[in-house]
Design an enzyme around this catalytic site. Sequence first.
Site, short mmCIF file in Angstrom:
data_model
loop_
_atom_site.label_atom_id
_atom_site.label_comp_id
_atom_site.label_asym_id
_atom_site.label_seq_id
_atom_site.Cartn_x
_atom_site.Cartn_y
_atom_site.Cartn_z
N SER A 96 0.86 -1.19 0.00
CA SER A 96 0.00 0.00 0.00
C SER A 96 0.89 1.23 0.00
O SER A 96 2.01 1.21 0.53
CB SER A 96 -0.87 0.02 1.26
OG SER A 96 -1.48 1.28 1.42
N TYR A 150 -1.47 -0.13 10.52
CA TYR A 150 -1.70 -0.62 9.16
C TYR A 150 -0.51 -0.28 8.27
O TYR A 150 0.01 -1.14 7.55
CB TYR A 150 -2.98 0.02 8.60
CG TYR A 150 -3.23 -0.33 7.15
CD1 TYR A 150 -3.68 -1.59 6.79
CD2 TYR A 150 -3.02 0.62 6.14
CE1 TYR A 150 -3.90 -1.92 5.46
CE2 TYR A 150 -3.25 0.30 4.82
CZ TYR A 150 -3.69 -0.97 4.48
OH TYR A 150 -3.90 -1.28 3.15
N1 NAP Z 1 -8.95 -0.81 -0.63
C1 NAP Z 1 -7.90 -0.01 -0.58
O1 NAP Z 1 -8.01 1.24 -0.64
C2 NAP Z 1 -6.51 -0.59 -0.51
C3 NAP Z 1 -5.42 0.27 -0.77
C4 NAP Z 1 -4.13 -0.25 -0.70
C5 NAP Z 1 -3.93 -1.58 -0.37
N2 NAP Z 1 -5.02 -2.38 -0.11
C6 NAP Z 1 -4.75 -3.76 0.26
O2 NAP Z 1 -5.34 -4.61 -0.69
C7 NAP Z 1 -5.68 -5.85 -0.08
C8 NAP Z 1 -7.10 -6.22 -0.42
O3 NAP Z 1 -7.96 -5.24 0.14
P1 NAP Z 1 -9.41 -4.96 -0.42
O4 NAP Z 1 -9.48 -3.52 -0.71
O5 NAP Z 1 -9.76 -5.92 -1.47
O6 NAP Z 1 -10.26 -5.21 0.92
P2 NAP Z 1 -11.56 -6.11 1.19
O7 NAP Z 1 -12.53 -5.98 0.07
O8 NAP Z 1 -11.99 -5.74 2.56
O9 NAP Z 1 -10.98 -7.59 1.17
C9 NAP Z 1 -10.17 -8.07 2.20
C10 NAP Z 1 -9.98 -9.55 2.04
O10 NAP Z 1 -9.13 -10.01 3.10
C11 NAP Z 1 -9.72 -11.17 3.66
N3 NAP Z 1 -9.40 -11.33 5.08
C12 NAP Z 1 -9.58 -10.44 6.08
N4 NAP Z 1 -9.28 -11.01 7.26
C13 NAP Z 1 -8.94 -12.30 6.99
C14 NAP Z 1 -8.54 -13.40 7.79
N5 NAP Z 1 -8.49 -13.32 9.13
N6 NAP Z 1 -8.22 -14.57 7.18
C15 NAP Z 1 -8.31 -14.69 5.84
N7 NAP Z 1 -8.69 -13.68 5.03
C16 NAP Z 1 -9.00 -12.51 5.60
C17 NAP Z 1 -11.20 -10.97 3.51
O11 NAP Z 1 -11.84 -12.24 3.57
P3 NAP Z 1 -13.30 -12.41 4.26
O12 NAP Z 1 -14.09 -11.18 3.87
O13 NAP Z 1 -13.78 -13.67 3.64
O14 NAP Z 1 -13.03 -12.48 5.71
C18 NAP Z 1 -11.30 -10.32 2.13
O15 NAP Z 1 -11.34 -11.31 1.13
C19 NAP Z 1 -5.45 -5.67 1.42
O16 NAP Z 1 -4.22 -6.26 1.77
C20 NAP Z 1 -5.38 -4.17 1.59
O17 NAP Z 1 -4.57 -3.81 2.68
C21 NAP Z 1 -6.29 -1.92 -0.18
#
Ligand code: NAP
Length: 271
Positions: A157, A170
Site C-alpha cells: 500500500s 496498518y
Molecule cells: N482498498 C484499498 O483502498 C486498498 C489500498 C491499498 C492496499 N489495499 C490492500 O489490498 C488488499 C485487499 O484489500 P481490499 O481492498 O480488497 O479489501 P476487502 O474488500 O476488505 O478484502 C479483504 C480480504 O481479506 C480477507 N481477510 C480479512 N481477514 C482475513 C482473515 N483473518 N483470514 C483470511 N482472510 C481474511 C477478507 O476475507 P473475508 O471477507 O472472507 O473475511 C477479504 O477477502 C489488502 O491487503 C489491503 O490492505 C487496499
Amino acid sequence: MTTDDVHHPAARTASRRARPRPADDPPVVLITGASSGIGASTAVRLAAAGWRLLLSGTDQARLDAIAARTGGRPLPADLAKPDGAQRLAEAAVGAAGRVDALVASAGLGWRGPFAQTPADTLDRMLEVNLAAPLRLARLLLPGMLERDRGRIVLLGSMAGQVGVRDEAAYAATKAGLTMFAESLWYELRGTGVGVRLILPGAVETPFFAARGTPYQRERPRPVQPDAVAGLVLAALTTDRDRFFLPHWLDFPARLHGAAPGLFRRMASRFG
Ligand SMILES: NC(=O)c1ccc[n+]([C@@H]2O[C@H](COP(=O)([O-])OP(=O)(O)OC[C@H]3O[C@@H](n4cnc5c(N)ncnc54)[C@H](OP(=O)(O)O)[C@@H]3O)[C@@H](O)[C@H]2O)c1
C-alpha cells in the site's frame, strides 16, 4: 502473452532447468482475500486469462460465489490464526499438486489514534497483513525454486511507502511487506522465481466499511479493483516488480525517500 508467460521472462534468462509445461496444464495461483474487493477482481481476471485458481477467504458464502463465477476451488482459511497459513498452504498443494503463484491480497485496516487501536484488531492486522504472507511465501517458495519458476505477488500500500496519520499500525504492516519484497528480491535474482509488489493508493472496495471508517481524502481518488487486478496480471506476466496505482504515486514515494522532512511538512499542510 499466454498464461504460461508467468514463467517465461525470468525462466528464459535465468534457468535452463525449467521443464516446459504442457499446454493443457495451466499455471496454478493461490489468491488470498479472494472473497472480496481486489482479490475477487483478481480471481475474475486470472480465470479469464486461463489460470487455475485456488481461492481463500473466511466468508464461505462470498468465497463460494466467486468460486462458482470463476471455476476456482474455495479454500477457506482464517489467516489471523497462527497456523492459518500453514493449513492453507497444505490445502493448496493438496488440491492442485503445486502452487505456481501466490497473490497475497487478504488484509484489513483500522483508522484512529494508535494508542486506541483495539488489541485484537492490532493482532489481526499483524497476522493477516504481514505474518501470513511471509509464512505462505516461506512454505510455497521451496516448491517454486525446485521447479525454477513462480511468483510471489504482495498487496502492499502507499501507506507503507510514506506513512499515514492515524493508520500507524496498518502502515507498519504494509511497510513490512515492502521491505520483505525488497530483501527477497536479492535472494531470488537469477532464479526463475520473482517477487512483486503492488502499491495502490485508495481502491473502491469493502475495505473501508470493514475497517469502520470511510475513505475521506481528496487525493488520490479511489480506483476500481479491476484496475488493480490488471496490475496483478502484469506482475505475473512481466518482469516489472513494482506497480503504483495511480502511477503518479511513484513521485510522492520518491520524494519521501529523498527528503522525508520536506515530505512531512507538505503532507501536514496539504493532507
Ligand atoms: N482498498 C484499498 O483502498 C486498498 C489500498 C491499498 C492496499 N489495499 C490492500 O489490498 C488488499 C485487499 O484489500 P481490499 O481492498 O480488497 O479489501 P476487502 O474488500 O476488505 O478484502 C479483504 C480480504 O481479506 C480477507 N481477510 C480479512 N481477514 C482475513 C482473515 N483473518 N483470514 C483470511 N482472510 C481474511 C477478507 O476475507 P473475508 O471477507 O472472507 O473475511 C477479504 O477477502 C489488502 O491487503 C489491503 O490492505 C487496499
